[in-house]
Scaffold this active site. Structure first.
Site, PDB file in Angstrom:
ATOM      1  N   GLU A  91       0.812  -1.204   0.000  1.00 52.51           N
ATOM      2  CA  GLU A  91       0.000   0.000   0.000  1.00 52.51           C
ATOM      3  C   GLU A  91       0.851   1.262   0.000  1.00 52.51           C
ATOM      4  O   GLU A  91       0.521   2.240  -0.657  1.00 52.51           O
ATOM      5  CB  GLU A  91      -0.849  -0.016   1.267  1.00 52.51           C
ATOM      6  CG  GLU A  91      -2.320   0.026   1.012  1.00 52.51           C
ATOM      7  CD  GLU A  91      -3.042  -0.122   2.326  1.00 52.51           C
ATOM      8  OE1 GLU A  91      -3.308  -1.266   2.692  1.00 52.51           O
ATOM      9  OE2 GLU A  91      -3.307   0.892   2.985  1.00 52.51           O
ATOM     10  N   ASP A  92       1.922   1.230   0.775  1.00 53.38           N
ATOM     11  CA  ASP A  92       2.649   2.471   1.041  1.00 53.38           C
ATOM     12  C   ASP A  92       3.986   2.601   0.326  1.00 53.38           C
ATOM     13  O   ASP A  92       4.638   3.627   0.416  1.00 53.38           O
ATOM     14  CB  ASP A  92       2.896   2.622   2.550  1.00 53.38           C
ATOM     15  CG  ASP A  92       1.584   2.750   3.312  1.00 53.38           C
ATOM     16  OD1 ASP A  92       0.576   3.077   2.663  1.00 53.38           O
ATOM     17  OD2 ASP A  92       1.581   2.533   4.531  1.00 53.38           O
TER      18      ASP A  92
END
Ligand code: MN
Length: 733
Positions: free
Chosen positions: A102-103
């Site tokens: 996600e990051d």
């Protein structure tokens, strides 16, 4: 986003033992994790976990949490919780990598290549979907939940990682702005805490509740915790006294037990105050104890010993050993009247039961050889399976989430099958829920039920201990009205599924007839349309199949004339001016099902002149020519269909009549006898409550057609007391 991270590095990362790892401020955390892993993993497994840490540390390097800590401190804390639950290497890897997709720039394939498919699937399961443009926050949230719950249904470790993640986030929520804090806290209270409860992770469940409450209602939390603290001294004395008495009494029964007082949680106190309308001191004055003994027999013996010490409060005893809760929880609960008349709550359980009560599904990994866990695993699996079924039945994520929330609601009733098997159903369930819980086929075919040997309506709410027997009929079908009262997600999903596929079948059949009616107008015949023409049409329209086209026609989404023109080829020809010939009416027999409905406003019966209207999504609705309801619809063009009754079929139709008769004894009986003599059924009778000279009687009858009705009305008219008789078109609701 860490732009600095080079994914090519993923192919050859070095393996460094955890204890040699550089980031100084994390050294202590790392050491703790390492020590925990060493208690149950092999050295080479620990090395792999170490490699995952390096990988994650590099991926997140440069990122900071709101607290200012390096980002990697978060996945590290998550991994520590997983280690506390003794989860396996793959789960630990996934715990460390849970935020990289996600990051950071790392893709699922890279994780799979480096750490294997399973770990990559786990990471993917906890990762959010990419945000779709123009999507609302709520929609995105619902979509993400749905994805996560589906991944969890495939592998329960997904939710354990997510719960560990959420727990750490909740513990470190402080530096986040209040509005976001409250939103996360509410989400935790509504979804994650109940999931922890459903999986039997009780201590986590209570902690999540406590943390959520603290952020959602900071004032109340502060006031309550202060009050608890100041009451503690006084409490300690009472607790000590009761503890002493219990500990003295048990050996007299040769019971060897571990006895402890239970601290109350602030949120638990708050909830009890609200739900049971008790004051703070009333809640706090209930003292909780837990007694752990060696086996089940001793549990019951201990119960007897306690009841000989203090009098039990009648009706408060609960045997969750014989009938475990859905999350696998087992214990005996009883409430006693202690010294000074204060209520004392006691929970009695074995060591195994205690493990399950504290850590639920996670106890599968924690305590590998416990019997109770097999049963819990099976139950969890069944629950997750039901989520999958729910998923396939409800198309919409938001709706799916609502169903899951209902499913997570802890209230349950326990009922018995005729063979004595126990089923747990959501509180408020009916015998329809029960029928579907037994088997989908039983649900789809149920027509009545016996509750404790007595015939009862299907919608009767079930109570604890009811013995339920379902009566089925081979050709019975689910009724759409069931949806208004079923509680269990399984029943809801199955009923919807059935209705949808049934409607599609019926709509396709109707669509075929509508098309057959329209084709001659364009110089064609349904039987003459070959496979080639259909294929051409499908390519032109982009529809999936011939059946999909017919269904859309039946549902009123496609106009039969447009399809007919195209299929017959008259739409392509330059001439294109085939004189539309008069169409043959569609023949209706009134029992087509949901695709053809007889309008409620005029209740047509065979013999009435009728007209049909196709409305989008509703199918064909049939009205009488003189129905006042259709006057309003006259403006709608193109949707009218010429319909007529199919001659000679046995079905009975409902019709309402009103009779004005002289108010004499026996008049109702005379009319009823006449109707029965005319071979009709009476569905409903009503009588105006006036004591004058005349009274009106209302009947709902069943007749085969208009002629049948006319014959019955003639018979009634011959009764001397009857003054007037008429058919009623506007049915009373
Ligand atoms: Mn996270």
């Amino acid at each position: 986003m860490s732009a600095a991270f080079d994914p090519s590095f993923a192919e050859e990362p070095p393996i460094i033992p955890l204890d040699m790892h550089p980031p100084v401020d994390l050294a202590e955390d790392l050491e703790r994790l390492n020590a925990k892993l060493a208690t149950y993993l092999k050295p080479e497994e620990i090395a792999t976990v170490g490699a995952a840490f390096d990988y994650a540390e590099l991926a997140h390097r440069g990122q900071l949490r709101s607290s200012g800590d390096p980002y990697i401190s978060h996945p590290l804390a998550v991994a520590e919780t997983l280690a506390d639950w003794h989860l396996d290497t793959q789960a630990l890897i996934a715990g460390l990598l849970h935020d990289v997709m996600e990051d950071t720039a790392v893709a699922k394939e890279q994780i799979a290549q480096r750490f294997g498919k399973v770990a990559a699937e786990l990471v993917d399961g906890v990762s959010k979907l990419g945000r779709i443009e123009h999507q609302s926050y709520e929609q995105a949230q619902a979509d993400n939940f749905r994805k996560m719950l589906m991944a969890m249904a495939r592998d329960v470790r997904v939710i354990l990682i997510k719960l560990a993640d959420r727990w750490h986030n909740m513990r470190t929520l402080g530096p986040i702005r209040p509005e976001k804090r409250r939103r996360i806290a509410r989400e935790t209270l509504e979804i994650y805490a109940p999931i922890a409860n459903r999986l039997g992770l009780n201590s986590l469940y209570r902690e999540l509740q406590e943390l959520s409450f603290q952020y959602m209602q900071p004032m109340r939390y502060r006031v309550l915790s202060k009050a608890v603290k100041s009451a503690r001294g006084n409490r300690r004395e009472v607790v000590g006294k009761i503890l002493e008495s219990i500990k003295r009494r048990l050996p007299e029964f040769s019971i060897d037990a571990e006895v402890m007082g239970r601290e109350k949680h602030i949120y638990g106190i708050y909830r009890k105050m609200r739900e049971k309308h008790l004051s703070f001191s009333q809640v706090l004055d209930i003292y909780g104890f837990r007694i752990i003994v060696k086996d089940i027999a001793t549990c019951y013996l201990t119960l007897g010993a306690l009841h000989s010490l203090y009098k039990p409060v009648p009706g408060k005893f609960k045997d969750y050993i014989a009938i475990p809760k859905a999350n696998g929880y087992q214990s005996l609960h009883t409430t006693l009247i202690g010294p000074y008349g204060t209520p004392v709550e006691a929970q009695i359980r074995t060591r195994d039961m205690h493990h399950v009560a504290e850590s639920g599904v996670a106890s599968h990994w924690l305590y590998k050889n416990v019997h109770a866990i097999d049963e819990l695993q099976k139950k969890t699996h069944k629950w997750l399976q039901s989520l999958l079924e729910l998923q396939s039945a409800s198309g919409d994520s938001a709706e799916f989430l609502e169903h899951v929330k209902v499913d997570l609601f802890p209230g349950e009733v326990y009922v018995f099958t005729p063979k004595g098997k126990i089923l747990a159903l959501p509180r408020g369930s009916s015998s329809v829920d029960f029928a579907y819980a037994v088997h989908t086929d039983i649900g789809n075919r149920c027509i009545a039920c016996r509750i404790n040997s007595e015939l009862m309506p299907l919608r009767t709410e079930l109570r604890n201990g009811d013995r339920v027997e379902i009566i089925t009929a081979a050709h019975a079908n689910p009724n759409p009205s069931w949806l208004s009262y079923v509680r269990s997600s399984k029943a809801r999903a199955q009923i919807r599924h059935f209705l949808k596929s049934q409607q599609n079948e019926e709509s396709a059949a109707l669509g075929e007839r509508l098309l057959g009616q329209a084709l001659p107008g364009f110089g064609g015949q349904l039987s003459e349309i070959g496979a080639l023409a259909w294929e051409r049409f499908l390519r032109w329209s982009g529809a999936k199949s011939k059946k999909a086209i017919l269904t859309d026609i039946g549902l009123g989404k496609l106009l039969p004339a447009i399809v007919a023109r195209r299929l017959s080829g008259s739409g392509d020809s330059a001439a294109g001016t085939v004189e539309p010939k008069p169409q043959n009416p569609i023949l209706i027999h009134g029992s087509e099902g949901v695709a053809v409905q007889l309008a409620k406003c005029c209740s047509p019966i065979p013999g009435d002149p009728i007209i049909g209207i196709i409305r989008k999504g509703q199918g064909l609705v049939v009205h009488t020519h003189d129905c006042s309801g259709i006057a309003k619809l006259r403006g709608e063009r193109g949707n009218w269909v010429d319909v007529d009754w199919e001659p000679g079929q046995g079905r009975m139709f409902d019709v309402a009549i009103r009779i004005v008769a002289r108010n004499r004894p026996g008049v109702l009986a005379k009319v009823s006898a006449e109707i029965a003599a005319g071979n009709s059924n009476i569905l409903d009778v009503g009588m105006d409550d006036d004591h004058g000279l005349y009274t009106s009687l209302h009947f709902t009858l069943q007749v085969t057609d208009r002629i049948h009705l006319a014959r019955i009305m003639r018979g009634i008219r011959r009764i001397p007391e009857v003054e007037r008789i008429s058919r009623v078109h506007e049915r009373k609701e």
